[in-house]
Design a protein around this motif. Sequence first.
Motif, PDB file in Angstrom:
ATOM      1  N   LYS A  34    -113.266 -19.243 -94.670  1.00 52.89           N
ATOM      2  CA  LYS A  34    -112.025 -18.489 -94.437  1.00 52.89           C
ATOM      3  C   LYS A  34    -112.287 -17.540 -93.272  1.00 52.89           C
ATOM      4  CE  LYS A  34    -108.443 -16.379 -97.283  1.00 52.89           C
ATOM      5  NZ  LYS A  34    -107.307 -17.046 -96.656  1.00 52.89           N
ATOM      6  N   ASN A  50    -103.935 -22.783 -88.370  1.00 52.71           N
ATOM      7  CA  ASN A  50    -102.882 -22.534 -89.356  1.00 52.71           C
ATOM      8  C   ASN A  50    -101.641 -21.926 -88.716  1.00 52.71           C
ATOM      9  OD1 ASN A  50    -105.752 -21.973 -90.108  1.00 52.71           O
ATOM     10  ND2 ASN A  50    -104.936 -22.366 -92.135  1.00 52.71           N
ATOM     11  N   GLY A  62    -108.906 -23.075-102.696  1.00 52.78           N
ATOM     12  CA  GLY A  62    -108.130 -21.901-103.102  1.00 52.78           C
ATOM     13  C   GLY A  62    -108.479 -21.411-104.497  1.00 52.78           C
ATOM     14  N   ILE A  63    -108.460 -20.103-104.649  1.00 52.81           N
ATOM     15  CA  ILE A  63    -108.727 -19.492-105.963  1.00 52.81           C
ATOM     16  C   ILE A  63    -107.541 -19.784-106.887  1.00 52.81           C
ATOM     17  CG2 ILE A  63    -109.258 -17.283-107.123  1.00 52.81           C
ATOM     18  CD1 ILE A  63    -111.325 -17.536-104.936  1.00 52.81           C
ATOM     19  N   THR A  64    -106.321 -19.731-106.329  1.00 48.70           N
ATOM     20  CA  THR A  64    -105.144 -20.048-107.142  1.00 48.70           C
ATOM     21  C   THR A  64    -105.176 -21.528-107.522  1.00 48.70           C
ATOM     22  OG1 THR A  64    -104.056 -18.517-105.613  1.00 48.70           O
ATOM     23  CG2 THR A  64    -102.656 -19.580-107.261  1.00 48.70           C
ATOM     24  N   ARG A 106    -116.604 -16.491-102.510  1.00 48.74           N
ATOM     25  CA  ARG A 106    -116.147 -17.302-101.370  1.00 48.74           C
ATOM     26  C   ARG A 106    -116.474 -16.593-100.052  1.00 48.74           C
ATOM     27  NH1 ARG A 106    -110.003 -19.304-101.464  1.00 48.74           N
ATOM     28  NH2 ARG A 106    -109.599 -17.168-100.828  1.00 48.74           N
ATOM     29  N   SER A 154    -100.118 -24.235 -94.364  1.00 51.91           N
ATOM     30  CA  SER A 154    -100.783 -23.351 -93.401  1.00 51.91           C
ATOM     31  C   SER A 154    -101.562 -22.236 -94.090  1.00 51.91           C
ATOM     32  CB  SER A 154     -99.776 -22.780 -92.404  1.00 51.91           C
ATOM     33  OG  SER A 154     -98.941 -21.845 -93.033  1.00 51.91           O
ATOM     34  N   ALA A 155    -101.107 -21.827 -95.279  1.00 55.86           N
ATOM     35  CA  ALA A 155    -101.845 -20.768 -95.990  1.00 55.86           C
ATOM     36  C   ALA A 155    -101.785 -20.970 -97.509  1.00 55.86           C
ATOM     37  CB  ALA A 155    -101.292 -19.403 -95.620  1.00 55.86           C
ATOM     38  N   ASP A 156    -101.556 -22.187 -97.925  1.00 53.33           N
ATOM     39  CA  ASP A 156    -101.447 -22.473 -99.364  1.00 53.33           C
ATOM     40  C   ASP A 156    -101.961 -23.881 -99.657  1.00 53.33           C
ATOM     41  OD1 ASP A 156     -99.871 -20.119-100.376  1.00 53.33           O
ATOM     42  OD2 ASP A 156     -98.499 -20.822 -98.830  1.00 53.33           O
ATOM     43  N   ASN A 157    -102.473 -24.061-100.842  1.00 54.90           N
ATOM     44  CA  ASN A 157    -102.835 -25.407-101.302  1.00 54.90           C
ATOM     45  C   ASN A 157    -101.600 -26.101-101.868  1.00 54.90           C
ATOM     46  OD1 ASN A 157    -105.711 -23.745-102.169  1.00 54.90           O
ATOM     47  ND2 ASN A 157    -105.848 -25.601-100.952  1.00 54.90           N
ATOM     48  N   TYR A 162    -107.587 -18.198 -87.254  1.00 55.63           N
ATOM     49  CA  TYR A 162    -106.552 -18.902 -88.018  1.00 55.63           C
ATOM     50  C   TYR A 162    -105.568 -19.618 -87.104  1.00 55.63           C
ATOM     51  CZ  TYR A 162    -106.691 -18.869 -93.075  1.00 55.63           C
ATOM     52  OH  TYR A 162    -106.961 -19.196 -94.392  1.00 55.63           O
ATOM     53  N   GLU A 215    -103.335 -29.561 -96.929  1.00 56.14           N
ATOM     54  CA  GLU A 215    -102.773 -28.348 -97.518  1.00 56.14           C
ATOM     55  C   GLU A 215    -101.700 -27.806 -96.582  1.00 56.14           C
ATOM     56  OE1 GLU A 215    -105.648 -25.105 -97.666  1.00 56.14           O
ATOM     57  OE2 GLU A 215    -106.626 -25.825 -95.851  1.00 56.14           O
ATOM     58  N   LEU A 225    -109.049 -25.347 -97.714  1.00 56.45           N
ATOM     59  CA  LEU A 225    -109.652 -24.158 -98.302  1.00 56.45           C
ATOM     60  C   LEU A 225    -109.652 -24.366 -99.812  1.00 56.45           C
ATOM     61  CD1 LEU A 225    -110.650 -21.168 -97.676  1.00 56.45           C
ATOM     62  CD2 LEU A 225    -108.453 -20.498 -98.603  1.00 56.45           C
ATOM     63  N   GLY A 274    -101.110 -20.035-103.681  1.00 54.26           N
ATOM     64  CA  GLY A 274    -101.939 -19.122-102.898  1.00 54.26           C
ATOM     65  C   GLY A 274    -101.895 -17.731-103.511  1.00 54.26           C
ATOM     66  N   SER A 275    -102.861 -16.906-103.141  1.00 57.53           N
ATOM     67  CA  SER A 275    -102.929 -15.556-103.721  1.00 57.53           C
ATOM     68  C   SER A 275    -101.678 -14.746-103.404  1.00 57.53           C
ATOM     69  CB  SER A 275    -104.140 -14.808-103.183  1.00 57.53           C
ATOM     70  OG  SER A 275    -105.308 -15.468-103.570  1.00 57.53           O
TER      71      SER A 275
END
Length: 282
Positions: free
Chosen positions: A150, A157, A209-211, A51, A185-188, A154, A183, A207, A246-247
């Motif tokens: 990314k 967000n 997201g990987i999670t 990413r 502000s910092a999570d799906n 920001y 989504e 975004l 989110g991570s």
Amino acid sequence: MASVWMDGRFYEKDQACVPVYDHGLLYGDGIFEGISVYNGRIFKLKEHLQRLYKSAQFLMLNIPYEIEQLADLVLETVHKEGLDRGYVRLLVTRGTGDLGLDPAKCKESRVIIIADTITLYPREYYEQGISLVTVATRRNQFDNLDPRIKSLNYLNNILAKMEAKQAGCMEALMLNPQGYVTECSADNIFWYDNGSLYTPAVHLGILEGITRNCIIEIAQNMGITLYQGSYGRYDLYNAKEIFITGSGAELMPVVSLDGRIIGDGSVGTIYKTLNSAFQEMV
Ligand code: PMP
């Protein structure tokens, strides 16, 4: 004490400084990743690096390492810090330039790796769930500044997060300019209704997201139908369960949105099932 690697050497946390002419600072001209460490192992490092390199490609930002070299540097920083459970912040800025915008003035991009710990939400929120509020700040439009990048800018967000906090909520639900749910502000975001799982499609401006991708994989393995599409707040208000991913936050249950109680207002069984599967995965 965190370990910081920057431009070829290690620093103590309070010794790691970026020049004021760095365009990451002057213009938010740079990119980053936030990566979790579990049991001394870096979770989904390859995916995070991919990413990062895609964001760099979009911004024509040179990363002066092959992806494998950068992976080794991240591992080295984590091991130096002796992190068992922690968090890596990986940044690439345009580097030092002058006070003008022109990125060509920045001769070398700057790579920074920070290995530290992070606590985004107190533990009890994972048992009780959080409240969300839809904010007036719309998610960046994908054809303007694609949220898949990314970037170090920001503000979109941060404005959303401030609005949420002002409304007494932990997180913001962001819509795109057309009013579709995107989504937080910092999570799906995911929700469960009628026996299926739903999440906004990437093309709406989120975004990737990987999670989020982990949850999609887990749902597929469990035989849970998952839809990625265009949805409005109506769909979420009437969902049985909502959770965000989110991570840093991992999976966080949501029990109210814009003052509407979601489901029966308690942390749901689908959340618990998916969360256990995710904890197994990490
Ligand atoms: N959306 C946004 C805007 C984010 O900043 C993040 C990362 N904190 C996420 C979603 C979740 O992405 P990931 O699962 O890759 O951490």
